[in-house]
Design a protein around this motif. Structure first.
Motif, short mmCIF file in Angstrom:
data_model
loop_
_atom_site.label_atom_id
_atom_site.label_comp_id
_atom_site.label_asym_id
_atom_site.label_seq_id
_atom_site.Cartn_x
_atom_site.Cartn_y
_atom_site.Cartn_z
N ALA A 30 0.80 -1.22 0.00
CA ALA A 30 0.00 0.00 0.00
C ALA A 30 0.83 1.27 0.00
N TYR A 31 1.97 1.29 0.72
CA TYR A 31 2.62 2.57 1.00
C TYR A 31 3.69 2.96 0.00
N ALA A 32 4.24 2.01 -0.75
CA ALA A 32 5.31 2.33 -1.69
C ALA A 32 4.86 3.42 -2.66
N LYS A 33 5.81 4.30 -3.03
CA LYS A 33 5.42 5.45 -3.86
C LYS A 33 5.16 5.08 -5.31
N ASP A 34 5.77 3.97 -5.81
CA ASP A 34 5.56 3.58 -7.20
C ASP A 34 5.97 2.12 -7.39
N ASP A 35 5.79 1.63 -8.63
CA ASP A 35 6.12 0.24 -8.93
C ASP A 35 7.60 -0.05 -8.71
N GLU A 36 8.44 0.90 -9.05
CA GLU A 36 9.89 0.69 -8.92
C GLU A 36 10.27 0.46 -7.46
N GLN A 37 9.63 1.17 -6.56
CA GLN A 37 9.95 0.98 -5.15
C GLN A 37 9.46 -0.39 -4.66
N ILE A 38 8.34 -0.87 -5.20
CA ILE A 38 7.87 -2.22 -4.85
C ILE A 38 8.88 -3.26 -5.33
N VAL A 39 9.36 -3.10 -6.55
CA VAL A 39 10.36 -4.04 -7.09
C VAL A 39 11.61 -4.04 -6.21
N GLU A 40 12.09 -2.86 -5.84
CA GLU A 40 13.29 -2.76 -5.02
C GLU A 40 13.06 -3.41 -3.65
N ALA A 41 11.90 -3.16 -3.06
CA ALA A 41 11.59 -3.75 -1.76
C ALA A 41 11.60 -5.28 -1.83
N CYS A 42 11.00 -5.83 -2.88
CA CYS A 42 10.95 -7.29 -3.04
C CYS A 42 12.34 -7.88 -3.22
N HIS A 43 13.19 -7.18 -3.97
CA HIS A 43 14.57 -7.65 -4.12
C HIS A 43 15.29 -7.64 -2.78
#
Length: 505
Positions: free
Chosen positions: A477-490
């Motif tokens: 919910a809180y990530a600012k964009d898709d790129e931040q979600i990708v980085e978090a998952c990595h």
């Protein structure tokens, strides 16, 4: 359809009230205005004293969008909108909420989750946490027992315990099968049927079940329609209430397609998805839709679909229970913020203008505009779910089988479970040390640069859930964009790799 008047509801459900609630009475010192009188009784400032002349809210066309392309502006001033102007919304208002927004809440409920009896109502509260506190203040004494899913939003546990009540966990099936996931109804029935010889025989039988039935927090599980019927029959058999908290119900996830990971049923150009199909086929119906006894208390919020800072939600229940919730507000918080009510109502009213030509009744147009917004929000969450799954499944630690993903059916959360070796599972004391293991995993994740929630910290009874609490909860919910979600998952993948690498040393 069963029909209950207030007195019959009072007679039937007064015995569920706490001792404290029975004594709560507002002592009034004024009379309601009668006819053409000059108001000299209430301590209310004239609207001329308010320092706000008007408010314009520029409405976004979609999540993460800018102001709408067609320039939708929710305008408020001392005279507009005529049914909820600032001269009213900035004033002291009815504790149950202002009538225009209440009317919308009732209409929303009737169209999406119609109660199965006549004699229900809605009242506004200051967010679901406030609503839950008031509900359990109404229901719980020091001898009251409330059942909850074994993992739950922990402030709710406190809402019961602060009244002196007791909480009892109900085991869950953490399954990917939509028919199986959620409360283990068989174990729940066995516990209730054998209460007086079971582990909780020192407690009174439960007065209520608290459940987040759709997109459960923290597991993301959803009770199937059949399980809801089974649980409702148990409620009738053992005479307990169902307190249904539904903050995530509109955030339904279509099944994830590993072959086409970014497929999104909400966004497909040739999609046949309509608002009515979304309501009929995507949304799981509330317990109130099968509630022929008037024993369900439902909480719905604007927090997840509008903005949590407005602190605005509503309770749907039989009129006797809503009257008791309002009564607590009369002697405590009073009405939810009038500005919050005005912003929510005026924005939804503005969204409805796009559909004004389709409907004669403005409230139906508002409903259409709001459902359209709900679908856009759900579609954006589905996109985030897809991005997160794709990224998690691409990590080396997932490919090496170090963790598995508990795919949610709705909501904001994804749960990940470490995959323990057979050698670990063979140890007699493995699950006795699981919380220490999860703390070490958490340390590795923090070192990798990501913050998560440990499942065991959301357990109602850690000892009772030690065999299933070995998961972490992450939010999309809180990530600012898709790129931040990708980085978090990595980073999550790296944290799992580090955790298992240090265990092998």
């Amino acid at each position: 359809m069963p029909e209950f008047d207030f007195e019959s509801l009072k007679s039937r459900y007064s015995r569920f009230l706490s001792k404290r609630d029975c004594s709560k009475t507002l002592i009034k010192f004024w009379d309601a205005p009668q006819g053409d009188v000059i108001e000299m009784a209430g301590g209310m400032p004239n609207a001329g004293f308010f320092p706000v002349d008007s408010i314009d809210v520029h409405v976004c066309d979609k999540p993460f969008g800018q102001r709408s392309e067609d320039g939708l502006v929710a305008h408020m001033d001392r005279n507009e909108p005529s049914d909820m102007p600032l001269s009213t919304s900035l004033q002291y208002t009815n504790t149950e909420g202002m009538e225009p927004l209440l009317k919308f809440a009732r209409n929303l409920t009737q169209k999406i989750h119609p109660p199965a009896y006549d004699g229900w109502d809605a009242c506004l509260v200051m967010g679901s946490s406030d609503g839950l506190y008031k509900v359990f203040e109404v229901l719980c004494d020091e001898d009251s027992t409330v059942m909850m899913e074994e993992f739950t939003f922990t402030p709710v546990i406190s809402s019961v315990k602060i009244q002196g009540g007791h909480v009892v966990p109900v085991k869950m099936q953490l399954s990917a099968d939509p028919k199986m996931q959620g409360i283990d109804v068989g174990l729940m029935e066995e516990m209730l049927d054998n209460w007086h010889v079971g582990p909780y025989k020192h407690l009174n039988k439960p007065k209520a079940l608290y459940t987040v039935a759709t997109g459960q927090n923290p597991t993301g599980m959803t009770l199937s329609a059949e399980k809801r019927k089974q649980i409702y029959r148990l409620a009738q058999k053992h005479d307990f209430l169902i307190v249904e908290d539904d903050p995530y119900g509109y955030l339904f996830f279509p099944p994830y397609d590993a072959e086409n990971p970014l497929k999104n049923a909400y966004w497909e150009q040739d999609s046949s998805l309509t608002p009515q199909k979304y309501i009929d086929e995507f949304l799981v119906k509330s317990f109130v839709t099968i509630d022929t006894d008037a024993r369900v208390i439902r909480l719905e919020t604007f927090s997840k679909m509008f903005a949590p800072g407005l602190r605005l939600s509503f309770v749907v229940a039989n009129k006797f229970f809503t009257e008791r919730v309002v009564n607590i507000g009369e002697v405590s918080t009073r009405a939810p913020s009038g500005v919050s009510q005005a912003v929510v109502y005026t924005v939804i009213r503005e969204l409805g203008k796009r559909h004004a030509a389709e409907y004669e009744n403005p409230i139906d147009a508002m409903f259409a505009g709001w459902v359209e917004w709900l679908m856009k929000v759900a579609g954006t969450y589905t996109q985030r779910r897809n991005i997160a799954f794709k990224s998690l499944y691409e990590t080396e630690s997932y490919k090496q089988g170090l963790f598995k993903v508990m795919e949610p059916s709705a909501g904001m959360f994804i749960d990940l479970k470490p995959v323990w070796s057979q050698e670990d599972l063979a140890k007699a004391d493995h699950f006795d040390h699981i919380m220490e293991e999860m703390d070490q995993l958490n340390a590795c994740l923090i070192k990798s640069g990501v913050q998560v929630v440990l499942g065991y910290r959301m357990a109602v009874d850690r000892e009772a859930s030690k065999d299933t609490c070995d998961f972490i909860r992450v939010t999309i919910a809180y990530a600012k964009d898709d790129e931040q979600i990708v980085e978090a998952c990595h980073r999550i993948g790296a944290g799992f790799s580090q955790f298992f690498a240090q265990r092998q040393k």
